[in-house]
Motif scaffolding. Structure first.
Motif, PDB file in Angstrom:
ATOM      1  N   UNK A  59       9.043 -14.765   5.559  1.00 14.12           N
ATOM      2  CA  UNK A  59       9.500 -15.503   6.749  1.00 14.12           C
ATOM      3  C   UNK A  59      10.999 -15.293   6.961  1.00 14.12           C
ATOM      4  N   UNK A  60      11.438 -14.070   6.727  1.00 14.69           N
ATOM      5  CA  UNK A  60      12.852 -13.715   6.781  1.00 14.69           C
ATOM      6  C   UNK A  60      13.157 -13.011   8.100  1.00 14.69           C
ATOM      7  N   UNK A  61      14.190 -13.485   8.792  1.00 14.34           N
ATOM      8  CA  UNK A  61      14.631 -12.872  10.039  1.00 14.34           C
ATOM      9  C   UNK A  61      15.707 -11.845   9.701  1.00 14.34           C
ATOM     10  N   UNK A  62      15.456 -10.578  10.084  1.00 14.82           N
ATOM     11  CA  UNK A  62      16.338  -9.492   9.660  1.00 14.82           C
ATOM     12  C   UNK A  62      16.564  -8.474  10.770  1.00 14.82           C
ATOM     13  N   UNK A  63      17.537  -7.622  10.537  1.00 15.24           N
ATOM     14  CA  UNK A  63      17.775  -6.445  11.367  1.00 15.24           C
ATOM     15  C   UNK A  63      17.896  -5.255  10.426  1.00 15.24           C
ATOM     16  N   UNK A  64      17.225  -4.161  10.769  1.00 15.50           N
ATOM     17  CA  UNK A  64      17.211  -2.980   9.913  1.00 15.50           C
ATOM     18  C   UNK A  64      18.208  -1.943  10.404  1.00 15.50           C
ATOM     19  N   UNK A  65      18.802  -1.231   9.437  1.00 15.69           N
ATOM     20  CA  UNK A  65      19.764  -0.189   9.745  1.00 15.69           C
ATOM     21  C   UNK A  65      19.285   1.166   9.260  1.00 15.69           C
ATOM     22  N   UNK A  66      20.178   1.866   8.600  1.00 14.04           N
ATOM     23  CA  UNK A  66      19.934   3.245   8.190  1.00 14.04           C
ATOM     24  C   UNK A  66      19.048   3.339   6.946  1.00 14.04           C
ATOM     25  N   UNK A  75       1.775   6.988  -9.142  1.00 10.39           N
ATOM     26  CA  UNK A  75       1.037   6.105 -10.033  1.00 10.39           C
ATOM     27  C   UNK A  75      -0.286   6.808 -10.311  1.00 10.39           C
ATOM     28  N   UNK A  76      -1.105   6.275 -11.211  1.00 12.39           N
ATOM     29  CA  UNK A  76      -2.378   6.925 -11.547  1.00 12.39           C
ATOM     30  C   UNK A  76      -3.249   7.155 -10.319  1.00 12.39           C
ATOM     31  N   UNK A  77      -3.385   6.126  -9.490  1.00 12.63           N
ATOM     32  CA  UNK A  77      -4.325   6.194  -8.369  1.00 12.63           C
ATOM     33  C   UNK A  77      -3.660   6.419  -7.021  1.00 12.63           C
ATOM     34  N   UNK A  78      -2.323   6.500  -6.989  1.00 14.30           N
ATOM     35  CA  UNK A  78      -1.628   6.470  -5.716  1.00 14.30           C
ATOM     36  C   UNK A  78      -0.259   7.127  -5.809  1.00 14.30           C
ATOM     37  N   UNK A  79       0.099   7.880  -4.773  1.00 12.43           N
ATOM     38  CA  UNK A  79       1.444   8.424  -4.640  1.00 12.43           C
ATOM     39  C   UNK A  79       2.163   7.602  -3.573  1.00 12.43           C
ATOM     40  N   UNK A  80       3.333   7.065  -3.924  1.00  9.38           N
ATOM     41  CA  UNK A  80       4.091   6.210  -3.025  1.00  9.38           C
ATOM     42  C   UNK A  80       5.411   6.877  -2.668  1.00  9.38           C
ATOM     43  N   UNK A  81       5.642   7.055  -1.374  1.00  4.90           N
ATOM     44  CA  UNK A  81       6.943   7.512  -0.886  1.00  4.90           C
ATOM     45  C   UNK A  81       7.708   6.268  -0.461  1.00  4.90           C
ATOM     46  N   UNK A  82       8.657   5.850  -1.294  1.00  2.00           N
ATOM     47  CA  UNK A  82       9.418   4.627  -1.044  1.00  2.00           C
ATOM     48  C   UNK A  82      10.673   4.982  -0.258  1.00  2.00           C
ATOM     49  N   UNK A  83      10.832   4.349   0.898  1.00  2.00           N
ATOM     50  CA  UNK A  83      11.951   4.618   1.801  1.00  2.00           C
ATOM     51  C   UNK A  83      12.804   3.357   1.858  1.00  2.00           C
ATOM     52  N   UNK A  84      14.020   3.445   1.324  1.00  2.00           N
ATOM     53  CA  UNK A  84      14.912   2.285   1.273  1.00  2.00           C
ATOM     54  C   UNK A  84      15.746   2.214   2.549  1.00  2.00           C
ATOM     55  N   UNK A  85      15.720   1.035   3.176  1.00  2.00           N
ATOM     56  CA  UNK A  85      16.390   0.806   4.457  1.00  2.00           C
ATOM     57  C   UNK A  85      17.417  -0.304   4.280  1.00  2.00           C
ATOM     58  N   UNK A  86      18.643  -0.067   4.762  1.00  2.00           N
ATOM     59  CA  UNK A  86      19.638  -1.135   4.758  1.00  2.00           C
ATOM     60  C   UNK A  86      19.187  -2.221   5.721  1.00  2.00           C
ATOM     61  N   UNK A  87      19.242  -3.461   5.260  1.00  2.00           N
ATOM     62  CA  UNK A  87      18.768  -4.592   6.059  1.00  2.00           C
ATOM     63  C   UNK A  87      19.798  -5.710   6.012  1.00  2.00           C
ATOM     64  N   UNK A  88      19.961  -6.366   7.139  1.00  2.00           N
ATOM     65  CA  UNK A  88      20.850  -7.527   7.227  1.00  2.00           C
ATOM     66  C   UNK A  88      19.998  -8.764   7.490  1.00  2.00           C
ATOM     67  N   UNK A  89      20.220  -9.815   6.702  1.00  2.00           N
ATOM     68  CA  UNK A  89      19.558 -11.101   6.961  1.00  2.00           C
ATOM     69  C   UNK A  89      20.276 -11.761   8.125  1.00  2.00           C
ATOM     70  N   UNK A  90      19.534 -12.179   9.139  1.00  2.00           N
ATOM     71  CA  UNK A  90      20.137 -12.835  10.290  1.00  2.00           C
ATOM     72  C   UNK A  90      20.236 -14.344  10.084  1.00  2.00           C
ATOM     73  N   UNK A  91      19.370 -14.878   9.232  1.00  2.00           N
ATOM     74  CA  UNK A  91      19.434 -16.284   8.813  1.00  2.00           C
ATOM     75  C   UNK A  91      19.323 -16.275   7.300  1.00  2.00           C
ATOM     76  N   UNK A  92      20.133 -17.069   6.642  1.00  2.00           N
ATOM     77  CA  UNK A  92      20.154 -17.078   5.182  1.00  2.00           C
ATOM     78  C   UNK A  92      19.072 -18.006   4.632  1.00  2.00           C
ATOM     79  N   UNK A  93      17.815 -17.663   4.922  1.00  2.00           N
ATOM     80  CA  UNK A  93      16.699 -18.448   4.410  1.00  2.00           C
ATOM     81  C   UNK A  93      15.461 -17.574   4.304  1.00  2.00           C
ATOM     82  N   UNK A  94      14.588 -17.947   3.373  1.00  2.00           N
ATOM     83  CA  UNK A  94      13.329 -17.232   3.189  1.00  2.00           C
ATOM     84  C   UNK A  94      12.338 -18.161   2.513  1.00  2.00           C
ATOM     85  N   UNK A  95      11.053 -17.807   2.585  1.00  2.00           N
ATOM     86  CA  UNK A  95       9.971 -18.575   1.966  1.00  2.00           C
ATOM     87  C   UNK A  95       9.112 -17.620   1.165  1.00  2.00           C
ATOM     88  N   UNK A  96       8.874 -17.947  -0.103  1.00  2.00           N
ATOM     89  CA  UNK A  96       8.041 -17.096  -0.947  1.00  2.00           C
ATOM     90  C   UNK A  96       6.560 -17.314  -0.615  1.00  2.00           C
TER      91      UNK A  96
END
Length: 135
Positions: A59-66, A75-96
């Motif tokens: 429940x995090x409000x964000x804006x994504x950058x580069x 992994x044994x059963x899966x190949x994962x291409x992980x793409x890291x994106x710079x992100x800014x939190x627009x509100x300093x709150x979140x819910x797990x």
């Protein structure tokens, strides 16, 4: 041949700390820390994906950058291409919801966490880039 997926991961900074979340007990790789995010849907950019996933999972409000780093991990059963994106939190709150913990971890302690295997090279790249910027 193992299945392949593209996953977007959020790199959210606050001063010298990075936001990470621990996978909950009902998740694959439960108990491992990760940069939050999720599977990129067909036709979706990594930036759109990470904003959507952060809203769905935290429940995090964000804006994504580069895109700042990538890593393909098999992994044994899966190949994962992980793409890291710079992100800014627009509100300093979140819910797990799917994670059982989240924290701001200083860059110099990031590799002390029990990170998901695909996230370790991303953490190393984030630390290296931060060190270069500080030099």
């Amino acid at each position: 041949m193992a299945a392949h997926i593209d996953v977007a991961a959020a790199i959210i900074r606050r001063e010298d700390a990075i936001f990470v979340a621990r996978r909950g007990p009902n998740q694959k790789m439960a108990g491992l820390w990760e940069f939050p995010g999720g599977k990129i849907e067909t036709g979706e950019t990594p930036q759109c994906c990470v904003v959507r996933e952060l809203m769905e999972e935290l429940s995090m409000t964000t804006a994504a950058g580069a895109i700042i780093a990538t890593n393909t991990h098999r992994y044994e059963e899966l190949s994962v291409n992980l793409i890291a994106v710079e992100v800014q939190m627009l509100k300093d709150q979140f819910t797990l919801t799917v994670h059982d913990r989240a924290d701001w971890v200083p860059l110099n302690r990031l590799l002390e966490l029990d990170l998901a295997p695909a996230d370790i090279p991303i953490a190393e790249q984030v630390i290296a880039v931060s060190e270069q910027r500080g030099a």
